[in-house]
Write an enzyme that holds these catalytic residues in place. Structure first.
Site, short mmCIF file in Angstrom:
data_model
loop_
_atom_site.label_atom_id
_atom_site.label_comp_id
_atom_site.label_asym_id
_atom_site.label_seq_id
_atom_site.Cartn_x
_atom_site.Cartn_y
_atom_site.Cartn_z
N GLU A 1 10.03 8.10 -17.38
CA GLU A 1 8.69 8.63 -17.65
C GLU A 1 8.23 8.28 -19.07
O GLU A 1 7.07 7.94 -19.31
CB GLU A 1 8.66 10.15 -17.44
CG GLU A 1 8.78 10.53 -15.96
CD GLU A 1 9.04 12.01 -15.74
OE1 GLU A 1 8.87 12.80 -16.69
OE2 GLU A 1 9.43 12.37 -14.62
N LYS B 1 16.73 21.57 -11.80
CA LYS B 1 16.05 20.32 -12.13
C LYS B 1 16.93 19.27 -12.82
O LYS B 1 17.76 19.59 -13.65
CB LYS B 1 14.84 20.59 -13.03
CG LYS B 1 13.71 21.31 -12.37
CD LYS B 1 13.11 20.60 -11.18
CE LYS B 1 12.26 19.40 -11.54
NZ LYS B 1 10.98 19.74 -12.15
N SER C 1 15.59 21.27 -17.07
CA SER C 1 14.43 22.11 -17.33
C SER C 1 14.90 23.40 -17.99
O SER C 1 15.99 23.89 -17.69
CB SER C 1 13.73 22.42 -16.01
OG SER C 1 13.02 23.64 -16.09
N HIS D 1 0.82 -1.22 0.00
CA HIS D 1 0.00 0.00 0.00
C HIS D 1 0.86 1.26 0.00
O HIS D 1 0.45 2.30 0.54
CB HIS D 1 -0.95 0.05 1.21
CG HIS D 1 -1.68 -1.22 1.47
ND1 HIS D 1 -2.89 -1.53 0.88
CD2 HIS D 1 -1.34 -2.31 2.22
CE1 HIS D 1 -3.28 -2.73 1.28
NE2 HIS D 1 -2.36 -3.23 2.08
#
Ligand code: ARG
Length: 458
Positions: A290, A283, A277, A156
């Site tokens: 992804e 970043k 970025s 969980h």
């Protein structure tokens, strides 16, 4: 506009119709499979006396020349042709004259394309298998080096019990080796040769289908000519296996993204596999993971598209079947790329072992072990569960871990607890003691590693 079938027509094909119908734009990638199949077909025609041996030999030579010239870039595939089959045949006839016109004896584009797709799928499975094996080698390397790298196991998304990085990675090893075995099964099942089925009803020529099948590396010829030209089960199965691979890669990517987040910091991705970025200078983003997660959608889409295309097609060949190629090729490219890129990312990632271990130490991951300790001292498990629950509440109140409690505090909740509790519930003990088959204990993992080595050496 150039085609194999002008004879019974008096008017030209509308140019939009021609383009809509043509498949060369995407089936040209099967040129090698198409030529290979044609070479064996021509040899068989000669051997069986269906065409003269000189013609058969001229065809084989001509086809070998075309193949070599395409591979070396000497000629380009002419995209004004209808499909790859038409291109090869017309190029052959241009090179060797009338003998070239005999190549299509006893054959239809229907059994020809069924063959090409099977040969392509088979080659693809073989190259994907190599990439999956590379990924398994990377995983094994991580596993071998991290049998005592402790980390929290989750259920969980909540810390549950301590495991090791080796154990966690071994879960993925299992997934990808099942994927390989799925591909193997599909390859085996599809490995019957459709050539010789003709348009749908076989042919009157005395073709030697056994010879063709054998020469092309098949286990034998297909059994029913109508099924042979309309069967695309192997594409459905392959897309399903590819979808499963993507599902595994996507779950793995998701974990890597979470582990790479500022909150977790379990891993640090290499600069080579991260991007920045345009506005936020600090970043460093896990774009590869992804993208792999994102591309899963298009592979599932290909499977749905194929199933839907096939569902309403009556026997035997119908032009709908030409729609098998684009989704299949797109999914095939996508998965091969994703496995390759993911492997590159995984093999260059740094695991922050300290952070993982610290994380495993808090979150009461040893609560079950405290209960198990009480069980050994003859407390029924259900009572032990309640006692430890109360101890956890105490810890939350005090802002400490179970290991931080004093013996006096322990004893207030259960007088059977002695000094040996601390060793019994240390993170190390919690993992080391878990030595049943399949568990994270390093002794159990040692057997697993030996088995993985044997498997990869095979
Ligand atoms: N381009 C076609 C395909 O991919 C080849 C077979 C064409 N056969 C036919 N009878 N039109 O399915």
């Amino acid at each position: 506009m150039s085609k194999l079938w002008g004879g019974r027509f008096t008017e030209n094909t509308d140019s939009l119709v021609y383009d809509f119908n043509a498949s060369i734009g995407f089936d040209k990638r099967m040129y090698r499979q198409d030529i290979t199949g044609s070479i064996v077909h021509a040899r068989m025609l000669g051997r069986c006396g269906i065409i003269p041996t000189e013609d058969s030999e001229a065809i084989v030579k001509g086809l070998e020349g075309i193949l070599a010239d395409i591979e070396s870039g000497k000629i380009a595939i002419d995209e004004t042709m209808e499909d790859i089959h038409s291109f090869v045949e017309s190029e052959l006839t241009a090179r060797i004259g009338d003998a070239g016109k005999k190549l299509h004896t006893g054959r239809s584009r229907n059994d020809q394309v069924a063959l090409d797709v099977k040969l392509y799928a088979r080659d693809y499975i073989d190259s994907l298998d190599v990439k999956l094996k590379d990924l398994l080698c990377t995983l094994l390397n991580i596993i071998e080096n991290n049998t005592e790298t402790f980390m929290p196991g989750f259920t969980h998304m909540q810390k549950a019990q301590p495991v090791t990085l080796a154990h966690h990675m071994s879960a993925y090893f299992e997934m990808f080796r099942r994927d390989r075995s799925r591909l193997f099964d599909i390859r085996k099942r599809m490995n019957l040769c459709p050539l010789g089925s003709g348009a749908l009803a076989g042919t009157t020529y005395p073709l030697d289908r056994e010879f063709v099948a054998r020469e092309l590396g098949f286990d034998g010829p297909t059994v029913n000519s109508m099924d042979s030209v309309s069967d695309r089960d192997h594409i459905v199965e392959l897309l399903s296996a590819l979808s499963t691979i993507m599902m595994h890669l996507s779950r793995f990517s998701e974990e890597m993204i979470i582990w790479n987040s500022n909150e977790y910091r379990f891993v640090e991705m290499s600069d080579a596999y991260s991007t920045g970025s345009s506005i936020m200078p600090q970043k460093k983003n896990p774009d590869i993971a992804e993208l792999v997660r994102g591309k899963t959608g298009r592979v599932y889409g290909a499977l749905m598209s194929m199933l839907t295309t096939l569902k309403g097609i009556p026997l035997a060949y119908n032009k709908d079947m030409q729609e098998d190629k684009e989704p299949f090729f797109d999914a095939a490219d996508t998965v091969l790329n994703c496995v390759t890129l993911f492997n590159g990312m995984l093999s260059t990632v740094t695991f922050n072992k300290k952070v993982m271990e610290e994380s495993a130490k808090n979150g009461f991951t040893n609560a079950t072990d405290v209960a198990d300790y009480l069980v050994v001292k003859n407390i029924p498990f259900r009572d032990a569960h309640r006692i430890v629950g109360e101890l956890v509440l105490l810890c939350i109140d005090k802002g400490c871990t179970l290991d931080d409690l004093t013996l006096d505090e322990f004893k207030k909740y259960s007088p059977v607890i002695e000094e040996d509790i601390y060793d019994a519930i240390s993170m190390k003990t919690c993992v080391m003691k878990r030595c049943t088959k399949g568990a994270p204990g390093p002794d159990a993992m040692k057997n697993v590693i030996d088995e993985y080595k044997r498997y990869l050496a095979d």
